[in-house]
Design a protein around this motif. Structure first.
Motif, PDB file in Angstrom:
ATOM      1  N   LYS A 126       0.835  -1.202   0.000  1.00  0.00           N
ATOM      2  CA  LYS A 126       0.000   0.000   0.000  1.00  0.00           C
ATOM      3  C   LYS A 126       0.871   1.253   0.000  1.00  0.00           C
ATOM      4  O   LYS A 126       0.650   2.191   0.763  1.00  0.00           O
ATOM      5  CB  LYS A 126      -0.903   0.003   1.236  1.00  0.00           C
ATOM      6  CG  LYS A 126      -1.857  -1.189   1.312  1.00  0.00           C
ATOM      7  CD  LYS A 126      -2.714  -1.127   2.569  1.00  0.00           C
ATOM      8  CE  LYS A 126      -3.679  -2.296   2.651  1.00  0.00           C
ATOM      9  NZ  LYS A 126      -4.517  -2.246   3.890  1.00  0.00           N
ATOM     10  N   LEU A 127       1.886   1.274  -0.875  1.00  0.00           N
ATOM     11  CA  LEU A 127       2.866   2.355  -0.854  1.00  0.00           C
ATOM     12  C   LEU A 127       2.243   3.713  -1.134  1.00  0.00           C
ATOM     13  O   LEU A 127       2.532   4.701  -0.439  1.00  0.00           O
ATOM     14  CB  LEU A 127       3.993   2.058  -1.851  1.00  0.00           C
ATOM     15  CG  LEU A 127       5.175   3.034  -1.838  1.00  0.00           C
ATOM     16  CD1 LEU A 127       5.803   3.126  -0.458  1.00  0.00           C
ATOM     17  CD2 LEU A 127       6.225   2.603  -2.871  1.00  0.00           C
ATOM     18  N   ASP A 128       1.386   3.794  -2.119  1.00  0.00           N
ATOM     19  CA  ASP A 128       0.754   5.076  -2.449  1.00  0.00           C
ATOM     20  C   ASP A 128      -0.086   5.592  -1.285  1.00  0.00           C
ATOM     21  O   ASP A 128      -0.042   6.786  -0.943  1.00  0.00           O
ATOM     22  CB  ASP A 128      -0.116   4.948  -3.696  1.00  0.00           C
ATOM     23  CG  ASP A 128       0.708   4.769  -4.963  1.00  0.00           C
ATOM     24  OD1 ASP A 128       1.906   5.115  -4.937  1.00  0.00           O
ATOM     25  OD2 ASP A 128       0.156   4.271  -5.973  1.00  0.00           O
ATOM     26  N   GLU A 129      -0.865   4.704  -0.679  1.00  0.00           N
ATOM     27  CA  GLU A 129      -1.697   5.099   0.454  1.00  0.00           C
ATOM     28  C   GLU A 129      -0.833   5.519   1.643  1.00  0.00           C
ATOM     29  O   GLU A 129      -1.138   6.497   2.339  1.00  0.00           O
ATOM     30  CB  GLU A 129      -2.601   3.932   0.855  1.00  0.00           C
ATOM     31  CG  GLU A 129      -3.537   4.238   2.014  1.00  0.00           C
ATOM     32  CD  GLU A 129      -4.399   3.047   2.394  1.00  0.00           C
ATOM     33  OE1 GLU A 129      -4.906   3.035   3.532  1.00  0.00           O
ATOM     34  OE2 GLU A 129      -4.551   2.121   1.565  1.00  0.00           O
ATOM     35  N   HIS A 130       0.248   4.782   1.867  1.00  0.00           N
ATOM     36  CA  HIS A 130       1.173   5.086   2.970  1.00  0.00           C
ATOM     37  C   HIS A 130       1.749   6.493   2.801  1.00  0.00           C
ATOM     38  O   HIS A 130       1.799   7.277   3.758  1.00  0.00           O
ATOM     39  CB  HIS A 130       2.293   4.046   2.997  1.00  0.00           C
ATOM     40  CG  HIS A 130       3.297   4.234   4.092  1.00  0.00           C
ATOM     41  ND1 HIS A 130       3.073   3.842   5.394  1.00  0.00           N
ATOM     42  CD2 HIS A 130       4.542   4.792   4.069  1.00  0.00           C
ATOM     43  CE1 HIS A 130       4.127   4.141   6.128  1.00  0.00           C
ATOM     44  NE2 HIS A 130       5.037   4.715   5.353  1.00  0.00           N
ATOM     45  N   ARG A 131       2.163   6.826   1.584  1.00  0.00           N
ATOM     46  CA  ARG A 131       2.744   8.145   1.336  1.00  0.00           C
ATOM     47  C   ARG A 131       1.680   9.241   1.347  1.00  0.00           C
ATOM     48  O   ARG A 131       1.955  10.376   1.742  1.00  0.00           O
ATOM     49  CB  ARG A 131       3.498   8.132   0.007  1.00  0.00           C
ATOM     50  CG  ARG A 131       4.784   7.313   0.075  1.00  0.00           C
ATOM     51  CD  ARG A 131       5.483   7.201  -1.267  1.00  0.00           C
ATOM     52  NE  ARG A 131       6.752   6.482  -1.131  1.00  0.00           N
ATOM     53  CZ  ARG A 131       7.499   6.081  -2.155  1.00  0.00           C
ATOM     54  NH1 ARG A 131       7.100   6.327  -3.410  1.00  0.00           N
ATOM     55  NH2 ARG A 131       8.635   5.433  -1.940  1.00  0.00           N
ATOM     56  N   TYR A 132       0.487   8.901   0.917  1.00  0.00           N
ATOM     57  CA  TYR A 132      -0.608   9.879   0.910  1.00  0.00           C
ATOM     58  C   TYR A 132      -0.911  10.352   2.332  1.00  0.00           C
ATOM     59  O   TYR A 132      -1.186  11.533   2.565  1.00  0.00           O
ATOM     60  CB  TYR A 132      -1.848   9.248   0.278  1.00  0.00           C
ATOM     61  CG  TYR A 132      -3.059  10.156   0.242  1.00  0.00           C
ATOM     62  CD1 TYR A 132      -3.175  11.174  -0.706  1.00  0.00           C
ATOM     63  CD2 TYR A 132      -4.097   9.984   1.164  1.00  0.00           C
ATOM     64  CE1 TYR A 132      -4.283  12.004  -0.736  1.00  0.00           C
ATOM     65  CE2 TYR A 132      -5.212  10.808   1.145  1.00  0.00           C
ATOM     66  CZ  TYR A 132      -5.300  11.818   0.189  1.00  0.00           C
ATOM     67  OH  TYR A 132      -6.396  12.647   0.163  1.00  0.00           O
ATOM     68  N   LYS A 133      -0.823   9.424   3.304  1.00  0.00           N
ATOM     69  CA  LYS A 133      -1.094   9.776   4.696  1.00  0.00           C
ATOM     70  C   LYS A 133       0.010  10.653   5.292  1.00  0.00           C
ATOM     71  O   LYS A 133      -0.224  11.386   6.244  1.00  0.00           O
ATOM     72  CB  LYS A 133      -1.243   8.506   5.537  1.00  0.00           C
ATOM     73  CG  LYS A 133      -2.497   7.694   5.244  1.00  0.00           C
ATOM     74  CD  LYS A 133      -2.518   6.443   6.123  1.00  0.00           C
ATOM     75  CE  LYS A 133      -3.753   5.597   5.861  1.00  0.00           C
ATOM     76  NZ  LYS A 133      -3.738   4.363   6.697  1.00  0.00           N
ATOM     77  N   ASN A 134       1.200  10.555   4.738  1.00  0.00           N
ATOM     78  CA  ASN A 134       2.347  11.313   5.247  1.00  0.00           C
ATOM     79  C   ASN A 134       2.426  12.660   4.526  1.00  0.00           C
ATOM     80  O   ASN A 134       3.298  12.908   3.702  1.00  0.00           O
ATOM     81  CB  ASN A 134       3.629  10.500   5.048  1.00  0.00           C
ATOM     82  CG  ASN A 134       4.871  11.219   5.557  1.00  0.00           C
ATOM     83  OD1 ASN A 134       4.785  12.189   6.319  1.00  0.00           O
ATOM     84  ND2 ASN A 134       6.027  10.754   5.121  1.00  0.00           N
ATOM     85  N   PHE A 135       1.496  13.551   4.860  1.00  0.00           N
ATOM     86  CA  PHE A 135       1.384  14.830   4.137  1.00  0.00           C
ATOM     87  C   PHE A 135       2.629  15.697   4.325  1.00  0.00           C
ATOM     88  O   PHE A 135       3.125  16.302   3.368  1.00  0.00           O
ATOM     89  CB  PHE A 135       0.145  15.592   4.604  1.00  0.00           C
ATOM     90  CG  PHE A 135      -0.025  16.915   3.909  1.00  0.00           C
ATOM     91  CD1 PHE A 135      -0.441  16.973   2.582  1.00  0.00           C
ATOM     92  CD2 PHE A 135       0.239  18.108   4.567  1.00  0.00           C
ATOM     93  CE1 PHE A 135      -0.581  18.186   1.925  1.00  0.00           C
ATOM     94  CE2 PHE A 135       0.100  19.314   3.926  1.00  0.00           C
ATOM     95  CZ  PHE A 135      -0.313  19.367   2.601  1.00  0.00           C
ATOM     96  N   ILE A 136       3.149  15.760   5.542  1.00  0.00           N
ATOM     97  CA  ILE A 136       4.338  16.588   5.773  1.00  0.00           C
ATOM     98  C   ILE A 136       5.506  16.066   4.945  1.00  0.00           C
ATOM     99  O   ILE A 136       6.291  16.846   4.384  1.00  0.00           O
ATOM    100  CB  ILE A 136       4.691  16.624   7.272  1.00  0.00           C
ATOM    101  CG1 ILE A 136       3.586  17.354   8.039  1.00  0.00           C
ATOM    102  CG2 ILE A 136       6.040  17.309   7.504  1.00  0.00           C
ATOM    103  CD1 ILE A 136       3.799  17.401   9.546  1.00  0.00           C
ATOM    104  N   GLY A 137       5.614  14.739   4.842  1.00  0.00           N
ATOM    105  CA  GLY A 137       6.656  14.160   4.003  1.00  0.00           C
ATOM    106  C   GLY A 137       6.530  14.587   2.559  1.00  0.00           C
ATOM    107  O   GLY A 137       7.527  14.914   1.897  1.00  0.00           O
ATOM    108  N   SER A 138       5.302  14.613   2.045  1.00  0.00           N
ATOM    109  CA  SER A 138       5.098  15.026   0.654  1.00  0.00           C
ATOM    110  C   SER A 138       5.414  16.500   0.465  1.00  0.00           C
ATOM    111  O   SER A 138       5.921  16.915  -0.584  1.00  0.00           O
ATOM    112  CB  SER A 138       3.663  14.716   0.208  1.00  0.00           C
ATOM    113  OG  SER A 138       2.731  15.507   0.932  1.00  0.00           O
TER     114      SER A 138
END
Length: 409
Positions: free
Chosen positions: A373-385
């Motif tokens: 679930k890489l896309d979902e995992h990164r989507y939740k990490n807004f500050i990271g994006s």
């Protein structure tokens, strides 16, 4: 299915000189055991202490800072996972991995929280009590926290540090995993071969001279602690071992005072098993201390400080006052029943908290879940994006500027 993992090292692993080098080798072996083909790359130069990764079946690569050759390297490699050894490496190469291997899981291996160690060191230098305020205000803290957010997962060796990141910085537990040292179980048969109390003598300190907490601890031993111990036990020695000890530490060698500076020793386990008490008076630092784990593995009870014991559940022999430290070190040295009780307690700590058989499956379950679930995992990490966004990517554009500048030379 054989997967590929790229490890980018701050240094080449030196498992016989540093706890960080030993930890890195543990991670490499774990990934290999879980069907990963490994490549270890670094910008650093190898030393005579560098582990022979080729013999372990690990490919190696010398890479350059601020150079587009890394882009082609990682495009050709197509790794499933990239592990950055410490936040400084993520700063240098994280943006290139994100751009040229976007589907690779980016893992930050902290070894310990460098910013926490640095803030604690500053408090010792200024003789002030450590507070989170100073830690939060430091530039190195901002850099390290930004690196954690840019990564898909960060490995913390100490549960204390994981909890600090969650409580002080409100970092989601989805981005963090506590992964202590990954050790083989010490069997009862191995323990039965340990030298007994009466077969051991003297005290020992172990520490790499390039690690500031170790240098401080040696000076602290010499000035505040060892004179108290030696007064009570004048026929004992304190043997200090470590690679890269600076000249000003070597000059503390005083045989007339029972204070011996030996430098690096290859057969550390043998030395520890010949020694009755391990001393680790660390006044600052972070993570879990390899010197204490080495003591646990060899049945050598350790006297340490609160900082030294941090992250090790149920560790009881820690004292921050030098008088209490020395008094309890002498008692542990003199009283066999107390010594045996601590040794047995330490074996339980090792078994309950550092079992590779229990910890490794936990890590790879998390990695596999992120991969699915890489896309979902990164989507939740807004500050990271946000930090990956080009307007915030200062490390990327600084690197590109240096790259262009180097082309003109």
């Amino acid at each position: 299915m054989l997967r590929k993992a790229l490890f980018i090292g701050y240094l080449w692993p030196e498992p016989k000189t540093t706890a960080a080098g030993h930890r890195m080798l543990q991670l490499l072996e774990c990934f290999m055991a879980n069907n990963y083909k490994l490549v270890f790359a670094s910008t650093a130069q190898k030393t005579s202490y560098t582990a022979n990764l080729y013999e372990l079946g690990i490919a190696t690569a010398q890479i350059q800072l601020n150079h587009n050759s890394f882009n082609d390297f990682i495009i050709d490699l197509k790794p499933d996972v990239v592990v950055f050894d410490r936040f400084m490496i993520e700063e240098q190469f994280g943006w290139r991995v994100a751009e040229f291997a976007p589907n690779a899981i980016r893992i930050l291996n902290t070894e310990d929280l460098h910013s926490l160690r640095s803030a604690r060191q500053s408090s010792i230098k200024t003789n002030k009590a450590f507070t989170n305020k100073e830690w939060l205000g430091a530039d190195i803290t901002k850099r390290e926290i930004a690196s954690i957010y840019r990564s898909d997962l960060t490995l913390l060796i100490s549960k204390i540090e994981t909890e600090l990141l969650k409580s002080v910085f409100h970092i989601s537990e989805d981005l963090l995993v506590t992964l202590p040292f990954l050790l083989d179980t010490v069997s009862e048969k191995q323990q039965s071969k340990w030298p007994r109390f009466e077969e051991r003598q003297n005290f020992v300190f172990i520490g790499n001279g390039r690690h500031a907490p170790n240098v401080d601890a040696i000076k602290y031993l010499k000035s505040d602690i060892w004179p108290l111990i030696h007064k009570e036990l004048p026929n004992t020695k304190l043997n200090i071992y470590g690679a890269y000890l600076p000249q000003h530490v070597n000059e503390l060698h005083k045989p007339s005072e029972g204070f011996f500076i030996h430098g690096w020793i290859e057969e550390l386990d043998t030395v520890l098993q010949e020694t009755r008490v391990n001393l680790a008076p660390l006044r600052f630092g972070a993570g879990i201390k390899g010197k204490i784990i080495d003591g646990l593995k060899n049945g050598t009870p350790t006297v340490t400080t609160g900082i030294g014991a941090e992250g090790i559940t149920d560790f009881t022999t820690s004292y921050d006052n030098p008088i209490a430290f020395a008094k309890n070190a002498v008692a542990l040295y003199n009283f066999e029943k107390q010594w045996i009780a601590i040794q047995q307690q330490n074996s339980e700590i090792l078994r309950n908290n550092f079992s590779k058989e229990k910890l490794a499956p936990y890590l790879f379950k998390i990695i596999d879940n992120i991969k699915r679930k890489l896309d979902e995992h990164r989507y939740k990490n807004f500050i990271g994006s946000v930090l990956q966004h080009q307007t915030m990517a200062s490390t990327k554009f600084m690197s590109k500027w240096i790259e262009e500048k180097n082309k003109k030379k």
